[in-house]
Structures are given as C-alpha cells and as structure tokens.
Design a protein around this motif. Sequence first.
Motif, PDB file in Angstrom:
ATOM      1  N   GLY A 215     -54.954-113.814  18.276  1.00  0.00           N
ATOM      2  CA  GLY A 215     -55.280-112.381  18.390  1.00  0.00           C
ATOM      3  C   GLY A 215     -55.631-111.951  16.882  1.00  0.00           C
ATOM      4  N   ARG A 216     -55.566-112.528  15.820  1.00  0.00           N
ATOM      5  CA  ARG A 216     -55.222-112.111  14.330  1.00  0.00           C
ATOM      6  C   ARG A 216     -56.556-112.460  13.743  1.00  0.00           C
ATOM      7  N   LEU A 220     -63.142-109.816  15.609  1.00  0.00           N
ATOM      8  CA  LEU A 220     -62.995-109.899  17.046  1.00  0.00           C
ATOM      9  C   LEU A 220     -63.251-108.349  17.866  1.00  0.00           C
ATOM     10  N   PRO A 222     -62.519-105.584  20.012  1.00  0.00           N
ATOM     11  CA  PRO A 222     -61.264-105.151  20.622  1.00  0.00           C
ATOM     12  C   PRO A 222     -61.248-105.580  22.082  1.00  0.00           C
ATOM     13  N   ARG A 225     -60.209-109.465  22.192  1.00  0.00           N
ATOM     14  CA  ARG A 225     -59.076-110.002  21.418  1.00  0.00           C
ATOM     15  C   ARG A 225     -58.058-110.303  22.355  1.00  0.00           C
ATOM     16  N   PRO A 387     -55.003-103.730  17.773  1.00  0.00           N
ATOM     17  CA  PRO A 387     -54.963-105.031  17.464  1.00  0.00           C
ATOM     18  C   PRO A 387     -53.550-105.553  16.899  1.00  0.00           C
TER      19      PRO A 387
END
Length: 388
Positions: A215-216, A220, A222, A225, A387
């Motif tokens: 997810g980092r 990406l 949103p 993600r 995020p």
Amino acid sequence: MSPTRTSDVLVVGGGIIGLVTAWRAAQRGFATAVLDPAPGGGAAQVAAGMLAAVTELHFGEQTLLGLNLASARRWPDFAAELTDFTGHDLGYRRCGTLAVALDADDRAELRELHVFQRQSGLESEWLSGRECRRLEPMLAPGVRGGLRVDGDHQVDPRRVAAALVTACERSGVVFHREWAERLEVARERAAGIVTREGTALAAGQVVLAAGSLSGRLAGLPPEVRPPVRPVKGQVLRLTVPPRYAPFLSRTVRAVVRGGHVYLVPRENGELVVGATSEELGWDTTVTAGGVYELLRDAHELVPGLTELPLTETLAGLRPASPDNAPLLGPTGLDGLLLATGHHRNGVLLTPVTGDVLAHALATGSLPDEARPFTPRRFAAAALTEQPV
Ligand code: GLY
C-alpha cells in the motif's frame, strides 16, 4: 530518468508470492521481470511454513477456507514440479499436525473448533491427553486433549523461496535489484514503475506483490491502493541434536492463555517456534518479551524444549487485509493487478496464487475459485481512507 526497459509483466516484490506469479507468468509466454532489491527475501525468511488449512481455521473465514483447501490440494504437485524443475529439495513433509489443549478453557475452545471443522466437512479427530502423548511423548503430562489433523503438512519457506528464484531464472525472468518508488500511470492505465534509483521500467501489466509494503507505493490512485497492514510475528529457531531425535514427529500447536504457539520440526533437525502477533507498524525488532513469551508457552507445551540450542530469533511482517483474505487479480486501474494481503497463509496459498495470477494476466479475469478475493471488494472503502 534513465532509459526505459520494457516487459509484458512487471512484478513488484520478489517474495514467494511475487516469485510464483513471475514464474507462472513466464511459463505462459509473458516476458516477465521482478523488481526487488533482494529476491527470495521477505516474510518467507521468517515463516514456519505450516500448510494448515484445517488447524488454522478461524470462525468467520469460511470463504477463505475454500481457497486455502484449493491450495493445500495443489501442494503435492506444486512441490514435485518445482523440485523437478530446479533440483531444490523444499523440505515438504506430509507429517500432519496435532493441536492440543493445556487447560479446561483451551479444551473448550478446541472442542468448539472441532465442531466447526466437522461442520465444514474437514478431517479432524479428537484425542484424549493420553492419546496425544502416545503420538508425541515429549508433550507435557498436563495436556488435556487434542485434535489430530493428518492433512495439515509443512514445507520450508526458505527453500521454497530459493527454488522459486532458480525457477524464475531458468524461465527467463529478469531481476531488477532495486526498490520500487512510484507507479507510472498513462492514459488511465498502469504503465510501469520508476525505481528509487530513477530507472524507468515500462510494462504491459504490473503486479503489485510487495507484501505489507504494497500500500506504500507512490502514484497509486486511492481507489486501487491495497488496504494491507503489517502484523509482526516473532519466531525462534532451535536445533534438535541427533541424540534427542525424533523430538517431535509432526507439527504441534496450542492455544496457551489465549496466545497461539506452534512447534514445527523439520527433518534437518531445525525446530521452528512461532509466533507472536503484534500490530506495531513496520517494526521488526526482536524483543526480550516476544522471545520470553514464545519460550514460556512452548515450554509449557513441551518442557524438554529448554534443553535445545536456540539458534535464531527473527521477526517478520504478515501482510494483513481487513478480512484476513488475500487481494488477487485485476484492480479498477487497467494494467494493475494485486497479489497481496495473504496474512497468515502466504506459504499455503503460494500454489493457488501463482495459478490465479497467471490466469488473470492471460485473460483479464479471475477463475471462479478466486472471485471472492477480487481487490475490488475494498475499492469503495479505499476512497474514504487516508493512504498508509
Ligand atoms: N501461519 C502462522 C502464522 O501466521 O504465524
């Protein structure tokens, strides 16, 4: 930016999930690359390698059980194919598992699990304490009963990782030993990755398989993600000297004061003891408290264990998703697929993940058995979250 290198499929992350995806993609004829500074590393270097679809069954995870069982069924052929292709012994042992109870509360919990297993059509036999000790004489005299599950086996994840690196190399997969920095999106499609060093890697399709780091990745959108978070597991490795062998003949696990402990004996004398479950971000410190708890609980289960040399302590990060199940296949962004969120089941789910992702890369859709694990099930929630 340095000159672009292009592949049909670029897999971000060279842990066992990324590697199996790359191997299967290359077998389908895709020009495939893996982006990882140290391929074959990651959680597989820590994991015990239990293939425990039945003894790790949790209430509320029936859908995941179907995928776990599908992958458990694939393990014998998968192990044979990988060994034939690479010459690597994977330490795959069809040894079964014994899950035991140490006090009345544990016994009640295990009884409930047994009922749930039987209702789910799974093979699991209730044994008295005496029957448990007959199977495993090193068990503590106080063991109150247990579940014998002959279908839950084990494999050595470090050997699997090494074999998959070899399988990828032999299949023409290209390794880029760098960190991924940013996803490139062009004309509303994933177009490749720019590395931390500034290398541009263009690709027809990008598979994000970076475990708890998935997810980092910058860039990406949103809504795609992946909502994965790290769940730390501390694990110990002991060695059984030949004079003590066989110390245990199968995987032994228990719930001790609400915490799960397992002992996984390998044929080479290694005894893996795991694992803590801690929500501490990306911290991988081995702590005195973690080691103490594992040794205390394991000693309660198998008192003779404290005689053994302690050879290694490590912590790894399980990539957990909000429903504990993996995110597999196409996302809402064309050209971007996910293979992450495997949480406690990454080793078990390796064969089925490779097959599912190869199918998705070739057809653009998920096979029936993997439909519940589409990343799209989290898309609406992702839009309202920050995020990670
Ligand atoms: N599957 C074992 C663990 O997650 O600790």
